[in-house]
Write a protein that holds these residues in place. Structure first.
Motif, PDB file in Angstrom:
ATOM      1  N   MET A 140       0.821  -1.213   0.000  1.00  0.00           N
ATOM      2  CA  MET A 140       0.000   0.000   0.000  1.00  0.00           C
ATOM      3  C   MET A 140       0.857   1.266   0.000  1.00  0.00           C
ATOM      4  SD  MET A 140      -2.999  -1.161   2.658  1.00  0.00           S
ATOM      5  CE  MET A 140      -3.713   0.494   2.747  1.00  0.00           C
ATOM      6  N   VAL A 141       1.999   1.224   0.710  1.00  0.00           N
ATOM      7  CA  VAL A 141       2.902   2.382   0.675  1.00  0.00           C
ATOM      8  C   VAL A 141       3.355   2.639  -0.756  1.00  0.00           C
ATOM      9  CG1 VAL A 141       5.150   3.276   1.387  1.00  0.00           C
ATOM     10  CG2 VAL A 141       3.688   2.134   3.058  1.00  0.00           C
ATOM     11  N   ALA A 142       3.727   1.568  -1.456  1.00  0.00           N
ATOM     12  CA  ALA A 142       4.159   1.715  -2.854  1.00  0.00           C
ATOM     13  C   ALA A 142       3.065   2.351  -3.703  1.00  0.00           C
ATOM     14  CB  ALA A 142       4.555   0.355  -3.424  1.00  0.00           C
ATOM     15  N   LEU A 143       1.820   1.995  -3.449  1.00  0.00           N
ATOM     16  CA  LEU A 143       0.713   2.534  -4.242  1.00  0.00           C
ATOM     17  C   LEU A 143       0.444   4.005  -3.944  1.00  0.00           C
ATOM     18  CD1 LEU A 143      -1.790  -0.476  -4.039  1.00  0.00           C
ATOM     19  CD2 LEU A 143      -0.400   0.217  -6.004  1.00  0.00           C
ATOM     20  N   THR A 144       0.738   4.457  -2.708  1.00  0.00           N
ATOM     21  CA  THR A 144       0.429   5.845  -2.352  1.00  0.00           C
ATOM     22  C   THR A 144       1.436   6.847  -2.908  1.00  0.00           C
ATOM     23  OG1 THR A 144       1.690   5.791  -0.269  1.00  0.00           O
ATOM     24  CG2 THR A 144      -0.633   5.094  -0.185  1.00  0.00           C
ATOM     25  N   LEU A 145       2.657   6.416  -3.223  1.00  0.00           N
ATOM     26  CA  LEU A 145       3.729   7.366  -3.536  1.00  0.00           C
ATOM     27  C   LEU A 145       3.466   8.234  -4.769  1.00  0.00           C
ATOM     28  CD1 LEU A 145       6.929   5.322  -2.612  1.00  0.00           C
ATOM     29  CD2 LEU A 145       5.656   6.975  -1.235  1.00  0.00           C
ATOM     30  N   PRO A 146       2.823   7.742  -5.828  1.00  0.00           N
ATOM     31  CA  PRO A 146       2.572   8.649  -6.971  1.00  0.00           C
ATOM     32  C   PRO A 146       1.411   9.611  -6.743  1.00  0.00           C
ATOM     33  CG  PRO A 146       2.564   6.313  -7.615  1.00  0.00           C
ATOM     34  CD  PRO A 146       2.441   6.359  -6.139  1.00  0.00           C
ATOM     35  N   MET A 147       0.680   9.499  -5.645  1.00  0.00           N
ATOM     36  CA  MET A 147      -0.520  10.306  -5.438  1.00  0.00           C
ATOM     37  C   MET A 147      -0.158  11.705  -4.953  1.00  0.00           C
ATOM     38  SD  MET A 147      -3.014   7.458  -3.666  1.00  0.00           S
ATOM     39  CE  MET A 147      -3.350   5.893  -4.495  1.00  0.00           C
ATOM     40  N   SER A 148      -1.076  12.651  -5.165  1.00  0.00           N
ATOM     41  CA  SER A 148      -0.807  14.051  -4.822  1.00  0.00           C
ATOM     42  C   SER A 148      -0.675  14.247  -3.317  1.00  0.00           C
ATOM     43  CB  SER A 148      -1.920  14.944  -5.371  1.00  0.00           C
ATOM     44  OG  SER A 148      -3.185  14.555  -4.844  1.00  0.00           O
ATOM     45  N   ARG A 149      -1.384  13.470  -2.526  1.00  0.00           N
ATOM     46  CA  ARG A 149      -1.315  13.564  -1.065  1.00  0.00           C
ATOM     47  C   ARG A 149      -0.556  12.366  -0.499  1.00  0.00           C
ATOM     48  NH1 ARG A 149      -4.716  17.282   1.102  1.00  0.00           N
ATOM     49  NH2 ARG A 149      -4.914  16.122   3.060  1.00  0.00           N
ATOM     50  N   PHE A 150       0.550  12.026  -1.151  1.00  0.00           N
ATOM     51  CA  PHE A 150       1.293  10.816  -0.771  1.00  0.00           C
ATOM     52  C   PHE A 150       1.813  10.898   0.660  1.00  0.00           C
ATOM     53  CE2 PHE A 150       4.816  13.569  -1.857  1.00  0.00           C
ATOM     54  CZ  PHE A 150       5.842  13.161  -1.023  1.00  0.00           C
ATOM     55  N   PHE A 151       2.190  12.097   1.131  1.00  0.00           N
ATOM     56  CA  PHE A 151       2.773  12.199   2.464  1.00  0.00           C
ATOM     57  C   PHE A 151       1.763  11.783   3.523  1.00  0.00           C
ATOM     58  CE2 PHE A 151       4.311  15.052   6.073  1.00  0.00           C
ATOM     59  CZ  PHE A 151       5.333  14.198   6.434  1.00  0.00           C
ATOM     60  N   GLN A 152       0.561  12.332   3.453  1.00  0.00           N
ATOM     61  CA  GLN A 152      -0.466  11.987   4.432  1.00  0.00           C
ATOM     62  C   GLN A 152      -0.892  10.526   4.308  1.00  0.00           C
ATOM     63  OE1 GLN A 152      -0.425  14.577   2.377  1.00  0.00           O
ATOM     64  NE2 GLN A 152      -1.107  16.475   3.380  1.00  0.00           N
ATOM     65  N   LEU A 153      -1.082  10.071   3.064  1.00  0.00           N
ATOM     66  CA  LEU A 153      -1.553   8.699   2.850  1.00  0.00           C
ATOM     67  C   LEU A 153      -0.506   7.675   3.275  1.00  0.00           C
ATOM     68  CD1 LEU A 153      -3.253   9.197  -0.633  1.00  0.00           C
ATOM     69  CD2 LEU A 153      -4.405   8.830   1.560  1.00  0.00           C
ATOM     70  N   SER A 154       0.743   7.897   2.893  1.00  0.00           N
ATOM     71  CA  SER A 154       1.777   6.935   3.263  1.00  0.00           C
ATOM     72  C   SER A 154       2.009   6.936   4.769  1.00  0.00           C
ATOM     73  CB  SER A 154       3.082   7.230   2.523  1.00  0.00           C
ATOM     74  OG  SER A 154       3.553   8.542   2.805  1.00  0.00           O
ATOM     75  N   LEU A 155       1.908   8.110   5.421  1.00  0.00           N
ATOM     76  CA  LEU A 155       2.037   8.163   6.878  1.00  0.00           C
ATOM     77  C   LEU A 155       0.932   7.346   7.555  1.00  0.00           C
ATOM     78  CD1 LEU A 155       3.012  11.841   7.789  1.00  0.00           C
ATOM     79  CD2 LEU A 155       4.232   9.761   8.467  1.00  0.00           C
ATOM     80  N   ALA A 156      -0.282   7.427   7.018  1.00  0.00           N
ATOM     81  CA  ALA A 156      -1.385   6.644   7.587  1.00  0.00           C
ATOM     82  C   ALA A 156      -1.097   5.150   7.481  1.00  0.00           C
ATOM     83  CB  ALA A 156      -2.689   6.988   6.871  1.00  0.00           C
ATOM     84  N   VAL A 157      -0.522   4.733   6.349  1.00  0.00           N
ATOM     85  CA  VAL A 157      -0.185   3.309   6.192  1.00  0.00           C
ATOM     86  C   VAL A 157       0.963   2.937   7.114  1.00  0.00           C
ATOM     87  CG1 VAL A 157       0.527   1.514   4.582  1.00  0.00           C
ATOM     88  CG2 VAL A 157      -1.011   3.326   3.811  1.00  0.00           C
ATOM     89  N   PHE A 158       1.974   3.800   7.238  1.00  0.00           N
ATOM     90  CA  PHE A 158       3.074   3.534   8.165  1.00  0.00           C
ATOM     91  C   PHE A 158       2.562   3.411   9.597  1.00  0.00           C
ATOM     92  CE2 PHE A 158       6.293   5.490   5.093  1.00  0.00           C
ATOM     93  CZ  PHE A 158       6.881   4.263   4.807  1.00  0.00           C
TER      94      PHE A 158
END
Length: 434
Positions: free
Chosen positions: A98-116
């Motif tokens: 899921m982290v890999a999937l969030t990285l190209p998104m515009s809000r990747f920082f918030q989304l990847s932090l939520a997954v972390f």
């Protein structure tokens, strides 16, 4: 799904050699921690997140380890340790994807932090289940014989993460991939590896008879609260808690800015190293020195006892931080000099951290030592979380050179608490055979 994991795996498993699962289990325990605590920092730095935001938000990821003792009884009461281990490993593998999937998104920082954040909770829960399973699946003599194997493969996971995977991201970037694509590949590789580990453990973990679901009742709930009350009734516990919170006060701030300092450009005060160079110098040479320092610290304590060794080990932990101040002053251009400086700092940290672990063992002594040690680890994580949160903001205002000067001064609370704690004579010293 989780119920079928236990029923459908082949039998019998009870006689399986511990070498078939102990190394891989503790390698799997180390990977998500290093991803959440270290790779996330480097990844966000490559993706141009500010030091202030990196330090603040990744420090919050310590919280699951802070409060881990509060929900550890759930692992006892709901399902078997084996089931928890396998299910959580599949969950961590999915989170990495899921982290890999969030990285190209515009809000990747918030989304990847939520997954972390979810990964951190899964990792902390996995720690509880894996350690409990280890105690249930092995006889005491096997537990003692394999304790070195546990720590070795946990360290190898750290070296593989901070060294190999950081190097891989740098290699992909140098070949022409964007940082987003490079870290997507790294996270995808990790996800595939973790799902393979989960499948391996589903098939290969033994099923000890002692690993049975506990029956929850009012007495267990009362016992749970009594364990916490007994911890806070220990003699001198206020001073000991202060020690747990402040001993790593300088390191908690340094740790969040060490890799950004190595990666930042020269005009920003950093050393302008590449990811590949950081993976070699900090993730491989540094961690190897840390491991050697830990082994040396353990030998020193076993030879002289904690009381006699404490001050030399404390000073060995804090004084080598001066190498960061020196590097921020002269900006050495040689990777060999940087690697040597990091080796000195990490070796000293390994020495000093053994003293900290022994104090935790001392605090936990008593009828509830396992639970009380877990409470100590919660205070340890809290002591890393809070100072780390403001460290990026402080560095942004002071610059790297003055920030590292502050880190040296921040050792004073640690030294004060070290002077206040009481260590019994001979504690930790190996008794000579008569």
């Amino acid at each position: 799904m989780s119920a079928s994991l236990d029923r459908s795996s082949p039998a019998p498993r009870a006689a399986r050699s511990p070498w078939a699962w102990v190394p891989s289990l503790y390698f799997a325990q180390g990977i998500p921690y290093v991803v959440v605590m270290t790779l996330s920092v480097i990844m966000y730095k490559n993706l141009e997140i500010s030091n202030t935001d990196i330090a603040l938000y990744t420090s919050w990821l310590y919280l699951p380890w802070v409060i881990k003792p509060l929900w550890s009884p759930l692992v006892e009461l709901m399902g078997t340790k084996r089931l928890w281990v396998v299910a959580l490993q599949f969950a961590i593998g999915a989170a990495l994807a899921m982290v890999a999937l969030t990285l190209p998104m515009s809000r990747f920082f918030q989304l990847s932090l939520a997954v972390f954040w979810l990964m951190a909770f899964a990792s902390a829960s996995h720690d509880i289940a894996a350690d409990g399973f280890y105690l249930l699946a092995l006889e005491k003599h096997d537990q003692a014989a394999l304790v070195g194997v546990r720590s070795t493969f946990y360290r190898l996971a750290n070296i593989g993460g901070q060294g190999g995977l950081v190097w891989l991201a740098g290699e992909l970037y140098e070949r022409g991939d964007s940082w987003v694509m490079a870290w997507q590949v790294v996270m995808a590789v990790l996800a595939a590896a973790f799902l393979a580990l989960a499948t391996w453990h589903w098939l290969r973990l033994p099923t000890p008879a002692a690993d049975a679901r506990a029956t929850g009742d009012g007495r267990q709930v009362r016992a749970f609260f009594e364990i916490f009350i007994d911890f806070f009734r220990k003699p001198g516990i206020v001073v000991f808690i202060g020690f747990l919170l402040l001993y790593r006060f300088p390191e908690a701030q340094l740790l969040k800015l060490a890799t950004p300092f190595l990666l930042d450009k020269l005009d920003a005060g950093g050393l302008a190293l590449t990811n590949k160079e950081v993976g070699l110098a900090y993730g491989t040479v540094g961690l190897t020195a840390l491991t050697l320092g830990g082994l040396m610290g353990g030998w020193v304590i076993s030879r002289f006892g904690l009381k006699r060794s404490l001050w030399p080990l404390v000073l060995a932990m804090h004084l080598p931080n001066v190498v960061f101040l020196a590097m921020a002053w002269v900006h050495p251009g040689s990777l060999w000099i940087v690697s040597g400086a990091l080796a000195v700092e990490q070796f000293g940290y390994g020495l000093g951290f053994t003293a900290y672990l022994m104090v935790m063992i001392l605090i936990a002594e008593g009828p509830h030592k396992t639970a009380h040690y877990a409470i100590c680890t919660g205070f340890m994580a809290l002591g890393m979380m809070i100072p780390g949160m403001w460290s990026g903001w402080l560095q942004a205002h002071l610059g790297y050179f003055h920030f590292f000067g502050w880190v040296l001064a921040a050792a004073v609370p640690s030294l004060v608490m070290t002077a206040l704690i009481q260590i019994p004579d001979g504690f930790g010293r190996k008794e000579r055979d008569a």
